[in-house]
Motif scaffolding. Structure first.
Motif, PDB file in Angstrom:
ATOM      1  N   VAL A   1       0.250  49.687 -18.116  1.00 22.76           N
ATOM      2  CA  VAL A   1      -0.707  50.195 -16.713  1.00 22.76           C
ATOM      3  C   VAL A   1      -0.140  49.513 -15.469  1.00 22.76           C
ATOM      4  O   VAL A   1       0.039  48.372 -15.350  1.00 22.76           O
ATOM      5  CB  VAL A   1      -2.205  50.042 -17.035  1.00 22.76           C
ATOM      6  CG1 VAL A   1      -3.067  50.540 -15.995  1.00 22.76           C
ATOM      7  CG2 VAL A   1      -2.348  50.433 -18.396  1.00 22.76           C
ATOM      8  N   ILE A   2      -0.029  50.516 -14.389  1.00 23.14           N
ATOM      9  CA  ILE A   2       0.600  49.994 -13.160  1.00 23.14           C
ATOM     10  C   ILE A   2      -0.743  50.412 -12.423  1.00 23.14           C
ATOM     11  O   ILE A   2      -0.963  51.690 -12.049  1.00 23.14           O
ATOM     12  CB  ILE A   2       1.641  50.568 -12.932  1.00 23.14           C
ATOM     13  CG1 ILE A   2       3.007  50.207 -13.894  1.00 23.14           C
ATOM     14  CG2 ILE A   2       2.184  50.258 -11.453  1.00 23.14           C
ATOM     15  CD1 ILE A   2       4.240  50.934 -13.760  1.00 23.14           C
ATOM     16  N   ASN A   3      -1.059  49.411 -11.382  1.00 27.88           N
ATOM     17  CA  ASN A   3      -1.969  49.698 -10.278  1.00 27.88           C
ATOM     18  C   ASN A   3      -1.976  48.609  -9.240  1.00 27.88           C
ATOM     19  O   ASN A   3      -1.731  47.639  -9.442  1.00 27.88           O
ATOM     20  CB  ASN A   3      -3.562  49.635 -11.213  1.00 27.88           C
ATOM     21  CG  ASN A   3      -4.694  50.407 -10.265  1.00 27.88           C
ATOM     22  OD1 ASN A   3      -4.594  51.516 -10.112  1.00 27.88           O
ATOM     23  ND2 ASN A   3      -5.344  49.500  -9.806  1.00 27.88           N
TER      24      ASN A   3
ATOM     25  N   ALA B   1      -7.079  38.233 -11.448  1.00 30.47           N
ATOM     26  CA  ALA B   1      -6.167  38.348 -10.364  1.00 30.47           C
ATOM     27  C   ALA B   1      -5.949  37.207  -9.469  1.00 30.47           C
ATOM     28  O   ALA B   1      -4.618  36.600  -9.178  1.00 30.47           O
ATOM     29  CB  ALA B   1      -6.242  39.535  -9.529  1.00 30.47           C
ATOM     30  N   ALA B   2      -6.852  36.291  -9.132  1.00 28.11           N
ATOM     31  CA  ALA B   2      -6.655  35.296  -8.278  1.00 28.11           C
ATOM     32  C   ALA B   2      -6.121  34.080  -9.092  1.00 28.11           C
ATOM     33  O   ALA B   2      -5.482  33.382  -8.646  1.00 28.11           O
ATOM     34  CB  ALA B   2      -8.193  34.945  -7.753  1.00 28.11           C
TER      35      ALA B   2
ATOM     36  N   LEU C   1      -0.909  44.922 -17.907  1.00 29.25           N
ATOM     37  CA  LEU C   1      -1.442  45.520 -16.671  1.00 29.25           C
ATOM     38  C   LEU C   1      -0.485  44.946 -15.447  1.00 29.25           C
ATOM     39  O   LEU C   1      -0.410  43.484 -15.476  1.00 29.25           O
ATOM     40  CB  LEU C   1      -2.890  44.965 -16.334  1.00 29.25           C
ATOM     41  CG  LEU C   1      -3.326  45.567 -14.905  1.00 29.25           C
ATOM     42  CD1 LEU C   1      -3.512  47.116 -14.733  1.00 29.25           C
ATOM     43  CD2 LEU C   1      -4.899  45.280 -14.873  1.00 29.25           C
ATOM     44  N   ILE C   2       0.130  45.736 -14.792  1.00 29.11           N
ATOM     45  CA  ILE C   2       1.040  45.082 -13.700  1.00 29.11           C
ATOM     46  C   ILE C   2       0.055  45.422 -12.376  1.00 29.11           C
ATOM     47  O   ILE C   2      -0.014  46.631 -11.969  1.00 29.11           O
ATOM     48  CB  ILE C   2       2.522  45.862 -13.553  1.00 29.11           C
ATOM     49  CG1 ILE C   2       3.073  45.562 -15.095  1.00 29.11           C
ATOM     50  CG2 ILE C   2       2.774  45.776 -12.423  1.00 29.11           C
ATOM     51  CD1 ILE C   2       4.326  46.369 -15.023  1.00 29.11           C
ATOM     52  N   LEU C   3      -0.293  44.401 -11.739  1.00 26.77           N
ATOM     53  CA  LEU C   3      -1.023  44.626 -10.580  1.00 26.77           C
ATOM     54  C   LEU C   3      -0.054  44.529  -9.373  1.00 26.77           C
ATOM     55  O   LEU C   3       0.185  43.510  -8.495  1.00 26.77           O
ATOM     56  CB  LEU C   3      -1.792  43.236 -10.365  1.00 26.77           C
ATOM     57  CG  LEU C   3      -3.002  43.031 -11.501  1.00 26.77           C
ATOM     58  CD1 LEU C   3      -3.849  41.840 -11.320  1.00 26.77           C
ATOM     59  CD2 LEU C   3      -3.685  44.261 -11.616  1.00 26.77           C
TER      60      LEU C   3
END
Length: 712
Positions: free
Chosen positions: A40-42, A574-575, A81-83
């Motif tokens: 998933v890319i977001n 994410a942090a 998941l790619i942030l």
């Protein structure tokens, strides 16, 4: 019977975290496809739900209620998941392109990136206004604005349904905060022309009741700081300017090599683009058989069809299902207060009961992503050897430094006689007149993204070199990939090595070799050498009166342990990932005058500080309230969440009090900060560290009470 590990053979990539893709992920939890690897890319860890945006703007919902947590959803679905935002698509190579990381290859892909309300042709909009879509940046900007004080002047460009909802929500929010509000809704044509006459009448009445000024039939010449200049010469003073006029595709889609209609991806009745392996849904798609309005209800209805057709494509069989859109749909329009207007099949109705109806629908939709399906617990074979259940534990095994062997067991294995003290971060070698240091580090994956894992592992391995005051020189890589098809192994290894080479090159080192193999799970490690211009900085040398400086916040262990259990917010994860991937080269250069230094990793802050004290023959005083913590770390510690290695770290210091903040001092860190004993008060040094973007703090001092570490 031996359990078969199914190798990954096909890559499915979901570009965007829109409603359709979120629902596909939820279905994937209940019905995964063996052999399919899903990505998933977001741009961020959450995806806002558009249906609740007006309620959030009005103050009826908090920010968290608006978001679908893609980190938690992806973890449960077994997806990486790619942030990072996608910036291009190469359909010939079947690859998604990025500005800040290697491309990601796919066998089957789907696009659900929504739209933007940006107005690039309106002079001054990009600089002085914010589009209502994408929703995430808009929600953050509105949160900051409504927290202010004094009169509020607001301009909303675009008097469609979305613009009217926002204008009324903003007016209501300002009045509830006892702020004088002037809200202006601007439309170049006739407002609400797409609605039936009775709904238009009711919506105009609601705007008037909310004291929203509607200007229609007038264009905008340009936007300047604090003012909207109309084409008829009028000036609309505004402190917050937003645009909700129309739906525009994201710019990068125009050159993606697919058939387009006005910048939107053209799809057939099976939701396939002009390239059959690429699907598109939601607002970013143009449904060729019967063009649809840009409304979230269609994306929701497309999700089950998309899920089935993606599975069929991955399996390599026909039988794709057609999508048949409904002829009409229920429109529920928020009116600022807890009241709403409904419209369907030519009927219009409004009132507080309609709001309660809409609220129930929206909350029920969001609960689908909060109450995720439970995964069945694995059944243990019987008979089995004693101790198997205890060895497995009651929670997922941690990755990163949380997967390390505890200090007592490690010490006994390496030094059975107990004569040696804790070792330095790297071994010192004198070769040909040069002083060189060497260290090795390997990490079991704590994220499904091999690029982020490669960055973490490289930064983590370099930490030992930086902690010795050395310049990174050369590295070898050791990579274990999960079992997968050769094509997928090549893709993964390419992503890992491109990333690792970039991190090492930035640090001044070159990867000169390595080894790769297939195994049970992803593990990445590096052996790194460095050169010392002078004497290396070791664990010895700390002196009473030295200040203790820490260069990164604590909490990676507890945050990632919570993430594996589905209990950490996406923003917290994410942090933590951002902290773990942040290099320490600049900080190490500024700390070159330290008397002693180490990096804080698996044994936690107290464990590594204890090593300095043991080797230097000193004690220390810690100020727990001065120690920086990652977002969410203390909240999770209060919930009783601990990393796998925590009990062994804590056992080495049994007399410290047991409370959430103290427990974080034993939390194993991955890619943690440098801990340095530096001469004097170090305030000037601290300022220089912070100027580099380092989250540094003075957390205590060295004392002459040998072996004693106390909190003050």
């Amino acid at each position: 019977m031996q359990q078969i590990q199914i190798p990954a053979t096909r890559d499915l990539v979901l570009i965007g975290g829109g409603h359709s893709h979120a629902l596909v992920l939820r279905r994937w939890i209940m019905r995964p496809l063996p052999g399919a690897r899903i990505t998933v890319i977001n741009p961020g860890p959450t995806a806002p739900y558009s249906g609740m945006l007006p309620g959030f703007v009005a103050g009826h919902y908090d920010r968290e209620a608006l978001d679908i947590d893609l980190v938690r959803l992806s973890r449960r679905a077994g997806a990486r998941l790619i942030l990072s935002p996608a910036t291009g698509l190469d359909v010939e190579r079947r690859a998604v392109l990025f500005d800040d990381r290697p491309s990601v290859a796919f066998d089957v892909a789907s696009i659900d990136v929504g739209i933007t309300s940006d107005m690039p042709d309106l002079p001054g909009f990009a600089r002085h206004a914010i589009p209502a879509k994408p929703l995430g940046p808009f929600a953050e900007a509105w949160d900051r604005f409504r927290a202010g004080a004094g009169p509020a002047r607001i301009a909303v460009i675009g008097a469609g349904v979305a613009g009217a909802e926002l204008a009324m929500a903003m007016a209501h929010a300002m009045r509830t905060r006892v702020r004088d509000a002037q809200v202006t809704l601007i439309e170049r044509a006739e407002a609400f022309s797409a609605l039936p006459p009775h709904s238009t009448r009711d919506l105009r009445a609601a705007l008037k009741q909310q004291e929203v000024t509607l200007l229609e039939g007038v264009g905008i010449e340009r936007i300047e700081a604090g003012v909207v200049l109309l084409s008829d010469g009028r000036r609309i003073e505004a402190d917050f300017i937003t645009g909700a006029a129309g739906a525009r595709p994201h710019g990068w889609l125009r050159d993606c090599g697919l058939r387009m209609q006005d910048g939107f991806v053209v799809v057939d009745t099976f939701l396939r683009s002009s390239v059959p392996s690429v699907f598109a849904v939601g607002d970013c798609a143009h449904f060729a058989p019967a063009p649809l309005p840009k409304a979230g209800v269609y994306a929701v209805r497309q999700a089950p069809i998309l899920h089935e057709n993606l599975r069929a494509s991955l399996i390599g069989q026909g039988g794709q299902r057609p999508y048949r859109p409904q002829k009409d749909y229920l429109k529920l329009i928020s009116l600022g207060r807890q009241s709403a207007l409904g419209d369907r099949f030519g009927l219009s109705f409004s009132g507080s009961w309609v709001w309660r109806w809409k609220d129930r629908i929206d909350r029920r939709f969001m609960r689908r992503f909060q109450d995720l399906p439970a995964m069945p617990a694995p059944v243990l074979p019987w008979p089995r050897a004693a101790g198997v259940r205890a060895a497995l534990g009651t929670k997922p095994a941690c990755g990163g430094c949380g997967a390390k062997i505890g200090a007592p067991a490690l010490q006994r294995a390496l030094d059975p006689n107990g004569t040696a003290g804790p070792g330095d971060d790297a071994a010192v070698l004198d070769t040909g007149g040069a002083r060189q240091v060497i260290s090795t580090d390997h990490l079991r994956a704590l994220t499904e993204d091999p690029v982020i894992m490669a960055r973490i592992a490289a930064v983590h391995a370099l930490g030992d070199i930086w902690a010795m005051g050395a310049r990174p020189q050369a590295a070898t890589a050791s990579i274990i990939l999960p079992r997968m098809a050769p094509a997928l192994a090549e893709r993964s290894l390419s992503e890992i090595m491109q990333t690792a080479r970039a991190v090492m090159a930035q640090a001044g080192a070159e990867i000169v070799g390595g080894h790769s193999t297939l195994g049970a799970e992803l593990t990445i490690g590096f052996t790194v050498t460095g050169l010392c211009d002078g004497a290396p900085i070791t664990l010895k040398g700390a002196r009473p009166g030295d200040s203790l400086v820490l260069t990164k916040a604590l909490g990676t262990g507890v945050v990632m342990a919570a993430e594996m259990q589905g209990k950490a917010r996406g923003g917290w994860v994410a942090a933590a990932l951002d902290s773990m991937t942040r290099p320490q080269g600049d900080a190490a250069a500024l700390l070159a005058g330290a008397h002693a230094m180490t990096d804080v990793t698996g044994f936690g802050l107290l464990g590594h500080l204890g090593n300095i004290c043991a080797q230097s023959g000193v004690g220390a005083e810690l100020r727990p309230d001065a120690i920086p913590l990652l977002p969410g770390a203390l909240d999770l510690a209060r919930q009783g969440i601990r990393s796998t290695l925590y009990p062994e770290n804590r056992a080495a210091h049994p007399f410290w009090p047991k409370d959430p903040l103290t427990d974080l001092l034993f939390d194993p860190q991955t890619g943690g900060g440098l801990l340095a004993a530096v001469p004097g008060h170090a305030d000037a040094l601290l300022n220089r560290l912070r100027e580099t973007g380092c989250e540094a703090a003075i957390i205590g001092r060295i004392t002459d009470r040998a072996g004693q570490i106390a909190a003050v």
